[in-house]
Design an enzyme around this catalytic site. Structure first.
Site, PDB file in Angstrom:
ATOM      1  N   LYS A 165       0.829  -1.216   0.000  1.00  0.00           N
ATOM      2  CA  LYS A 165       0.000   0.000   0.000  1.00  0.00           C
ATOM      3  C   LYS A 165       0.859   1.260   0.000  1.00  0.00           C
ATOM      4  O   LYS A 165       0.612   2.185  -0.780  1.00  0.00           O
ATOM      5  CB  LYS A 165      -0.903  -0.015   1.241  1.00  0.00           C
ATOM      6  CG  LYS A 165      -1.540   1.318   1.568  1.00  0.00           C
ATOM      7  CD  LYS A 165      -2.328   1.295   2.862  1.00  0.00           C
ATOM      8  CE  LYS A 165      -1.558   1.429   4.130  1.00  0.00           C
ATOM      9  NZ  LYS A 165      -1.257   2.774   4.617  1.00  0.00           N
ATOM     10  N   ASN A 166       1.870   1.285   0.878  1.00  0.00           N
ATOM     11  CA  ASN A 166       2.637   2.530   1.043  1.00  0.00           C
ATOM     12  C   ASN A 166       3.633   2.782  -0.091  1.00  0.00           C
ATOM     13  O   ASN A 166       4.270   3.837  -0.138  1.00  0.00           O
ATOM     14  CB  ASN A 166       3.322   2.555   2.409  1.00  0.00           C
ATOM     15  CG  ASN A 166       2.303   2.739   3.530  1.00  0.00           C
ATOM     16  OD1 ASN A 166       1.146   3.097   3.275  1.00  0.00           O
ATOM     17  ND2 ASN A 166       2.720   2.489   4.763  1.00  0.00           N
ATOM     18  N   CYS A 196      -4.607   7.800   9.672  1.00  0.00           N
ATOM     19  CA  CYS A 196      -4.753   7.236  11.016  1.00  0.00           C
ATOM     20  C   CYS A 196      -4.295   8.260  12.053  1.00  0.00           C
ATOM     21  O   CYS A 196      -3.348   9.011  11.822  1.00  0.00           O
ATOM     22  CB  CYS A 196      -3.920   5.953  11.137  1.00  0.00           C
ATOM     23  SG  CYS A 196      -4.666   4.570  10.257  1.00  0.00           S
ATOM     24  N   ARG A 255       0.618  14.888  13.530  1.00  0.00           N
ATOM     25  CA  ARG A 255       1.293  14.402  12.308  1.00  0.00           C
ATOM     26  C   ARG A 255       1.661  15.614  11.459  1.00  0.00           C
ATOM     27  O   ARG A 255       0.976  15.937  10.480  1.00  0.00           O
ATOM     28  CB  ARG A 255       0.406  13.415  11.541  1.00  0.00           C
ATOM     29  CG  ARG A 255       0.208  12.111  12.279  1.00  0.00           C
ATOM     30  CD  ARG A 255      -0.544  11.082  11.458  1.00  0.00           C
ATOM     31  NE  ARG A 255       0.281  10.446  10.441  1.00  0.00           N
ATOM     32  CZ  ARG A 255      -0.130   9.419   9.684  1.00  0.00           C
ATOM     33  NH1 ARG A 255      -1.335   8.920   9.851  1.00  0.00           N
ATOM     34  NH2 ARG A 255       0.671   8.905   8.770  1.00  0.00           N
ATOM     35  N   ASP A 310       4.924   0.243  12.179  1.00  0.00           N
ATOM     36  CA  ASP A 310       3.675  -0.353  11.695  1.00  0.00           C
ATOM     37  C   ASP A 310       3.552  -1.838  12.056  1.00  0.00           C
ATOM     38  O   ASP A 310       2.551  -2.477  11.722  1.00  0.00           O
ATOM     39  CB  ASP A 310       3.532  -0.155  10.173  1.00  0.00           C
ATOM     40  CG  ASP A 310       3.305   1.309   9.827  1.00  0.00           C
ATOM     41  OD1 ASP A 310       2.907   2.080  10.720  1.00  0.00           O
ATOM     42  OD2 ASP A 310       3.536   1.683   8.661  1.00  0.00           O
ATOM     43  N   ARG A 340      -8.412  -0.228   5.131  1.00  0.00           N
ATOM     44  CA  ARG A 340      -7.547   0.777   4.497  1.00  0.00           C
ATOM     45  C   ARG A 340      -6.262   0.155   3.996  1.00  0.00           C
ATOM     46  O   ARG A 340      -5.646   0.656   3.053  1.00  0.00           O
ATOM     47  CB  ARG A 340      -7.147   1.859   5.514  1.00  0.00           C
ATOM     48  CG  ARG A 340      -8.286   2.651   6.039  1.00  0.00           C
ATOM     49  CD  ARG A 340      -7.786   3.632   7.028  1.00  0.00           C
ATOM     50  NE  ARG A 340      -7.121   4.688   6.280  1.00  0.00           N
ATOM     51  CZ  ARG A 340      -7.062   5.945   6.657  1.00  0.00           C
ATOM     52  NH1 ARG A 340      -7.589   6.300   7.802  1.00  0.00           N
ATOM     53  NH2 ARG A 340      -6.486   6.832   5.927  1.00  0.00           N
TER      54      ARG A 340
HETATM   55  N1  EPU Z   1       7.474  14.140  10.872  1.00  0.00           N
HETATM   56  C1  EPU Z   1       7.751  15.453  11.156  1.00  0.00           C
HETATM   57  N2  EPU Z   1       7.525  16.381  10.184  1.00  0.00           N
HETATM   58  C2  EPU Z   1       7.052  16.051   8.951  1.00  0.00           C
HETATM   59  C3  EPU Z   1       6.773  14.707   8.667  1.00  0.00           C
HETATM   60  C4  EPU Z   1       6.996  13.769   9.657  1.00  0.00           C
HETATM   61  O1  EPU Z   1       8.178  15.782  12.257  1.00  0.00           O
HETATM   62  O2  EPU Z   1       6.887  16.960   8.107  1.00  0.00           O
HETATM   63  C5  EPU Z   1       7.708  13.114  11.901  1.00  0.00           C
HETATM   64  C6  EPU Z   1       6.410  12.443  12.339  1.00  0.00           C
HETATM   65  O3  EPU Z   1       5.762  13.165  13.347  1.00  0.00           O
HETATM   66  C7  EPU Z   1       6.898  11.081  12.772  1.00  0.00           C
HETATM   67  C8  EPU Z   1       8.097  10.814  11.866  1.00  0.00           C
HETATM   68  O4  EPU Z   1       8.487  12.073  11.332  1.00  0.00           O
HETATM   69  O5  EPU Z   1       7.349  11.144  14.098  1.00  0.00           O
HETATM   70  C9  EPU Z   1       7.848   9.873  10.728  1.00  0.00           C
HETATM   71  O6  EPU Z   1       6.729  10.317   9.943  1.00  0.00           O
HETATM   72  P1  EPU Z   1       6.603   9.986   8.391  1.00  0.00           P
HETATM   73  O7  EPU Z   1       6.490  11.263   7.663  1.00  0.00           O
HETATM   74  O8  EPU Z   1       7.679   9.037   8.032  1.00  0.00           O
HETATM   75  O9  EPU Z   1       5.206   9.248   8.325  1.00  0.00           O
HETATM   76  P2  EPU Z   1       4.149   9.324   7.148  1.00  0.00           P
HETATM   77  O10 EPU Z   1       4.809   9.515   5.851  1.00  0.00           O
HETATM   78  O11 EPU Z   1       3.046  10.228   7.548  1.00  0.00           O
HETATM   79  C10 EPU Z   1       4.283   6.777   6.597  1.00  0.00           C
HETATM   80  C11 EPU Z   1       3.307   5.648   6.486  1.00  0.00           C
HETATM   81  C12 EPU Z   1       2.824   5.231   7.859  1.00  0.00           C
HETATM   82  C13 EPU Z   1       4.022   4.846   8.735  1.00  0.00           C
HETATM   83  C14 EPU Z   1       5.058   5.986   8.741  1.00  0.00           C
HETATM   84  C15 EPU Z   1       6.336   5.620   9.477  1.00  0.00           C
HETATM   85  C16 EPU Z   1       2.293   6.069   4.345  1.00  0.00           C
HETATM   86  C17 EPU Z   1       1.093   6.476   3.571  1.00  0.00           C
HETATM   87  N3  EPU Z   1       2.180   6.081   5.667  1.00  0.00           N
HETATM   88  O12 EPU Z   1       3.565   7.850   7.216  1.00  0.00           O
HETATM   89  O13 EPU Z   1       2.051   4.062   7.638  1.00  0.00           O
HETATM   90  O14 EPU Z   1       3.609   4.590  10.053  1.00  0.00           O
HETATM   91  O15 EPU Z   1       5.402   6.360   7.393  1.00  0.00           O
HETATM   92  O16 EPU Z   1       6.924   4.507   8.893  1.00  0.00           O
HETATM   93  O17 EPU Z   1       3.301   5.697   3.776  1.00  0.00           O
HETATM   94  C18 EPU Z   1       0.325   2.517   8.039  1.00  0.00           C
HETATM   95  O18 EPU Z   1       0.536   2.034   6.907  1.00  0.00           O
HETATM   96  O19 EPU Z   1      -0.390   1.947   8.899  1.00  0.00           O
HETATM   97  C19 EPU Z   1       0.932   3.799   8.381  1.00  0.00           C
HETATM   98  C20 EPU Z   1       0.473   4.568   9.338  1.00  0.00           C
END
Ligand code: EPU
Length: 421
Positions: free
Chosen positions: A22-23, A117, A122, A306, A398
């Site tokens: 998915k990701n 989620c 976030r 995850d 999802r």
């Molecule tokens: N963060 C920041 N600033 C930003 C972005 C992120 O401080 O601008 C911090 C977040 O608060 C967090 C860390 O960086 O502490 C990691 O966040 P990341 O941006 O990597 O997460 P994401 O891209 O929002 C993706 C996955 C999530 C998974 C995370 C971490 C997708 C669509 N989602 O989220 O997947 O938990 O990376 O590996 O790719 C899931 O599939 O169940 C899911 C939640």
């Protein structure tokens, strides 16, 4: 309302097949916007987040078709520069990828704030930092983010304060056509980042280093559409590994890339469960007896956040005490109150959970509050005494394609019930 009804206590045996990631599929689907043509994607997991991203692209003018169980055709030629409907983008985190994609193709983007989620805060400050590093002007207007490339984006060196998956994806997509070279430092290293880079390179982009923490993007003038197969979902695979370990039995988890699962494999082996790794499958053998372990979640190649809730569920059944420290999401422990309804003894202190293992859990009526929490409740229910009812199936859908059907295929008693309310 949809719910899963799970009768616990049945061993799992046989082969289970993992869908596409998915990701990885989500950024690749949005990246299709860049190449103005007809892309053919294989191994697409038809989970609800993917359907939503297809709806977003359609609303922008693309033609998106599901051609088989796991194939998708996306024609992005007729997309026009406009704001995507808020009711779609507000439901999904990956809708942020629209910003990078529209900015690269049209030099401007206007996107409502993303949902996804709920794990607490976030932020998207690192995405914004990346766009600004390429010369875009960013403003917030009526709850939407507006990005403007002015006379065009120019490559630069961007250091991420957090190794964010989303920010790395967005900067990679946004910088494909930027003049010169963009360097992302402290980039996320997840396999889905490498998958996105492979897709973009197949379309004519010039990206190197994806999969490491330093990614270089040399700007190109255009991309062409392509045919691409999405990598297997390492988190779905890990979820099945933990389900087999917890419920007991012998399960072959097939259609995977075992290298993506090395930390999960190592952690399962530490518990004493049998894990054998082959070229494209892993066999988990368990007699339901395993030890407690200590886990800390980190960005890849560390232990994936995850997979945290699923391991918590498993470790309720382990001998001894386990500890899980969450290093990515502060609000990831909301599943704990639900596991407690089944008899789990878990204490939370700060960002750590202390799990007292060895207590028999009993079936209960519980609710998933996010995707992986839902997977954890299913795992707990598979090994519990009696029957559990798990609501919040829409969260599980999802990210897991036909979870109930796949688990029934290896002997689980899990049924999807919709009482229409
Ligand atoms: N963060 C920041 N600033 C930003 C972005 C992120 O401080 O601008 C911090 C977040 O608060 C967090 C860390 O960086 O502490 C990691 O966040 P990341 O941006 O990597 O997460 P994401 O891209 O929002 C993706 C996955 C999530 C998974 C995370 C971490 C997708 C669509 N989602 O989220 O997947 O938990 O990376 O590996 O790719 C899931 O599939 O169940 C899911 C939640």
């Amino acid at each position: 309302m949809k719910k899963f009804v799970v009768r616990g206590g049945f061993r799992l045996n046989g082969d289970i097949y993992v869908s596409g990631m998915k990701n990885a599929a989500l950024p690749i689907i949005f990246a299709c916007i860049l190449n103005k043509g007809k892309n053919i994607l294989h191994n697409v997991p038809w989970v609800s987040d993917i359907m939503l991203s297809a709806d977003i692209l359609r609303a922008l003018g693309a033609k998106v078709e599901r051609t088989s169980d796991d194939d998708m055709i996306i024609d992005t030629e007729s997309i026009v520069s406009q704001c995507a409907p808020y009711e779609y983008v507000s439901k999904m985190r990956a809708s942020t990828y629209l910003i990078g994609a529209m900015l690269a193709r049209f030099g401007e983007a206007m996107v409502g704030m993303p949902g996804g989620c709920d794990f607490g805060d976030r932020p998207i400050d690192q995405h914004v930092k990346g766009f600004e590093g390429l010369g875009a002007k960013i403003s917030f207007v009526d709850g939407s983010l507006r990005a403007d490339a002015g006379d065009g984006l120019v490559g630069g060196s961007i250091y991420l304060d957090a190794a964010s998956v989303g920010a790395t994806v967005n900067i990679m997509i946004a910088s494909v056509f930027a003049k010169g070279t963009t360097v992302i430092l402290n980039a996320a290293c997840e396999p889905h980042i490498a998958d996105l880079a492979n897709f973009l390179n197949r379309c004519g982009a010039d990206i190197c280093g994806a999969g490491t923490n330093k990614i270089k993007i040399h700007g190109v003038s255009e991309l062409h559409p392509c045919e691409y197969t999405i990598s297997p979902d390492m988190i779905e695979a890990g979820t099945f590994m933990v389900a087999a370990a917890t419920a007991g039995g012998c399960v072959n988890i097939r259609n995977i890339i075992p290298e993506h699962l090395e930390t999960v494999t190592a952690k399962l082996a530490e518990t004493g469960v049998g894990v054998e790794v082959f070229d494209d499958y892993i066999t988990v053998t368990s007699n339901n007896k395993f030890r407690g372990v200590t886990i800390k979640t980190w960005p890849y190649p560390g232990f994936p956040t995850d997979m945290h809730p699923q391991f918590s569920a498993m470790l309720c059944y382990a001998e001894g005490i386990s500890t899980i420290s969450e290093g990515i999401w502060e609000g990831r422990f909301r599943y704990v109150s639900e596991l407690k309804k089944m008899g789990a003894m878990i204490d939370i202190s700060g960002n750590s959970a202390r799990i007292m293992g060895g207590l028999p859990l009993v079936g209960a009526t519980v609710g998933a509050m996010d995707l992986r929490a839902g997977a954890a409740l299913v795992i707990a229910a598979l090994a519990a005494k009696g029957t559990s009812e798990i609501s919040g199936v829409e969260y599980i859908e999802r990210g897991y394609y036909e979870l109930d059907k796949k688990l029934r295929g290896i002997g689980a008693e899990i049924y999807l019930v919709d009482d229409g309310q």
